[in-house]
Design a protein around this motif. Sequence first.
Motif, PDB file in Angstrom:
ATOM      1  N   GLY A   1       4.257  85.612  13.938  1.00 38.46           N
ATOM      2  CA  GLY A   1       4.936  86.169  12.773  1.00 38.46           C
ATOM      3  C   GLY A   1       6.384  86.541  13.059  1.00 38.46           C
ATOM      4  O   GLY A   1       7.127  86.872  12.134  1.00 38.46           O
ATOM      5  N   TYR A   2       6.780  86.488  14.325  1.00 41.55           N
ATOM      6  CA  TYR A   2       8.133  86.908  14.699  1.00 41.55           C
ATOM      7  C   TYR A   2       8.768  85.907  15.658  1.00 41.55           C
ATOM      8  O   TYR A   2       8.097  85.326  16.512  1.00 41.55           O
ATOM      9  N   VAL A   3      10.075  85.725  15.487  1.00 44.98           N
ATOM     10  CA  VAL A   3      10.882  84.967  16.448  1.00 44.98           C
ATOM     11  C   VAL A   3      11.809  85.992  17.077  1.00 44.98           C
ATOM     12  O   VAL A   3      12.798  86.417  16.478  1.00 44.98           O
ATOM     13  N   GLY A   4      11.469  86.415  18.285  1.00 43.75           N
ATOM     14  CA  GLY A   4      12.165  87.554  18.888  1.00 43.75           C
ATOM     15  C   GLY A   4      11.800  88.800  18.103  1.00 43.75           C
ATOM     16  O   GLY A   4      10.625  89.123  17.948  1.00 43.75           O
ATOM     17  N   THR A   5      12.812  89.473  17.591  1.00 39.68           N
ATOM     18  CA  THR A   5      12.560  90.670  16.764  1.00 39.68           C
ATOM     19  C   THR A   5      12.682  90.356  15.281  1.00 39.68           C
ATOM     20  O   THR A   5      12.472  91.238  14.449  1.00 39.68           O
ATOM     21  N   GLU A   6      13.010  89.090  14.954  1.00 42.65           N
ATOM     22  CA  GLU A   6      13.186  88.712  13.551  1.00 42.65           C
ATOM     23  C   GLU A   6      11.882  88.162  12.977  1.00 42.65           C
ATOM     24  O   GLU A   6      11.140  87.450  13.660  1.00 42.65           O
ATOM     25  N   LYS A   7      11.624  88.490  11.707  1.00 43.80           N
ATOM     26  CA  LYS A   7      10.440  87.971  11.038  1.00 43.80           C
ATOM     27  C   LYS A   7      10.579  86.474  10.811  1.00 43.80           C
ATOM     28  O   LYS A   7      11.625  85.999  10.374  1.00 43.80           O
ATOM     29  N   CYS A   8       9.543  85.732  11.143  1.00 42.76           N
ATOM     30  CA  CYS A   8       9.536  84.285  10.958  1.00 42.76           C
ATOM     31  C   CYS A   8       9.453  83.964   9.465  1.00 42.76           C
ATOM     32  O   CYS A   8       8.947  84.755   8.666  1.00 42.76           O
ATOM     33  N   HIS A   9       9.908  82.771   9.116  1.00 40.53           N
ATOM     34  CA  HIS A   9       9.842  82.352   7.711  1.00 40.53           C
ATOM     35  C   HIS A   9       8.406  82.341   7.197  1.00 40.53           C
ATOM     36  O   HIS A   9       8.156  82.631   6.029  1.00 40.53           O
ATOM     37  N   CYS A  10       7.442  82.055   8.081  1.00 39.13           N
ATOM     38  CA  CYS A  10       6.045  82.005   7.642  1.00 39.13           C
ATOM     39  C   CYS A  10       5.521  83.400   7.302  1.00 39.13           C
ATOM     40  O   CYS A  10       4.733  83.570   6.372  1.00 39.13           O
ATOM     41  N   LEU A  11       5.974  84.418   8.041  1.00 39.81           N
ATOM     42  CA  LEU A  11       5.562  85.791   7.747  1.00 39.81           C
ATOM     43  C   LEU A  11       6.191  86.262   6.444  1.00 39.81           C
ATOM     44  O   LEU A  11       5.541  86.916   5.623  1.00 39.81           O
ATOM     45  N   LYS A  12       7.460  85.925   6.245  1.00 39.01           N
ATOM     46  CA  LYS A  12       8.118  86.295   4.993  1.00 39.01           C
ATOM     47  C   LYS A  12       7.373  85.706   3.805  1.00 39.01           C
ATOM     48  O   LYS A  12       7.110  86.385   2.810  1.00 39.01           O
TER      49      LYS A  12
END
Length: 333
Positions: A108-119
């Motif tokens: 759900g995350y790429v590093g500390t950023e929310k992944c597009h799939c989680l959004k």
Amino acid sequence: MALSKTQYNLLMKDYEERRRNNQVILENRYEEICSNIPEFKQLDEQIAHTSIEKGKALLKGADPSILQELKRSNMELSMKKIELLIEHGYPKDYLEPIYDCPTCKDTGYVGTEKCHCLKQAIIRFLYSQSGITNRLEAENFDTFCLDYYSDQPYKNNRPSPRDNIKAIKDYCYQFTKDFPQVHDNFLFQGNAGVGKTFLSNCIAKALLDKQCSVIYLTSFQLFDILEKHRFRKKTEEEDAPHLDIEFSYLFDCDLLIIDDLGTEMNNSFISSQLFLCINERLLKKKSTIISTNLSLADLTSSYTERVVSRLVEHYHICNIYGEDIRLLKAFHS
């Protein structure tokens, strides 16, 4: 459109379930390969043995050339494994880790950023909780009916309500086909019941079907989120991450729909936040749809000239007119 901690945790459990299911699939594949290709497991055992030797050599401070030789040996064994898979009719990546979303590897995350799939998952979850998905099934381009609009010429020599709405609808439909290469913005104006919300729902449904992220909010819901984010208290710190998620989506979602602008209680904070929202989305080149009963003059007096100037410069202004369709439907029913 609030995302509670419980809802967020449910989404995270779904990601855990994905990882668990994919791991089971991978383990079953490995057992299948070892059963069908006994030599494959022997190669794995050799690689494990070589890796142990490499670890021992590192601890002993071995000559770098020895470590290089161990690395080369493992590479050769790995290539033999791939050759065996291909020889027996398997894809070379058959035993690679399996992910529903390779971008975030199902975290759900790429590093500390929310992944597009989680959004997208959060947006769809919120839609399902609010019941709006049922509304979109009933209000979409396939169910859009021109018969409720008069085909008689309108006052001041304007096109008939039917010709007018058909032109607007066709343009909006083409917009959804060209999206996201085209990221237009729309201001739907008109009296209550002329189809502004229906048309917004048509666009929302079409873009959701293309796996785009769409957020639909009434103006009251929009400013409630902005206010909570701006004035949250220390006692609300536990909810801060979820407020941040909602707030960020206002600027990051592919399409934001603000319905019934002008029905909220207006003040200087509302005006400044509306400008912030409109301006940030323009800078990010994200599409926005605003529907309102107010004219441009009313919008100027209710908000600010800065807001209206952005709308006039960057939005397609679509004036929808005709009879109140809700009343017509009630009458005919």
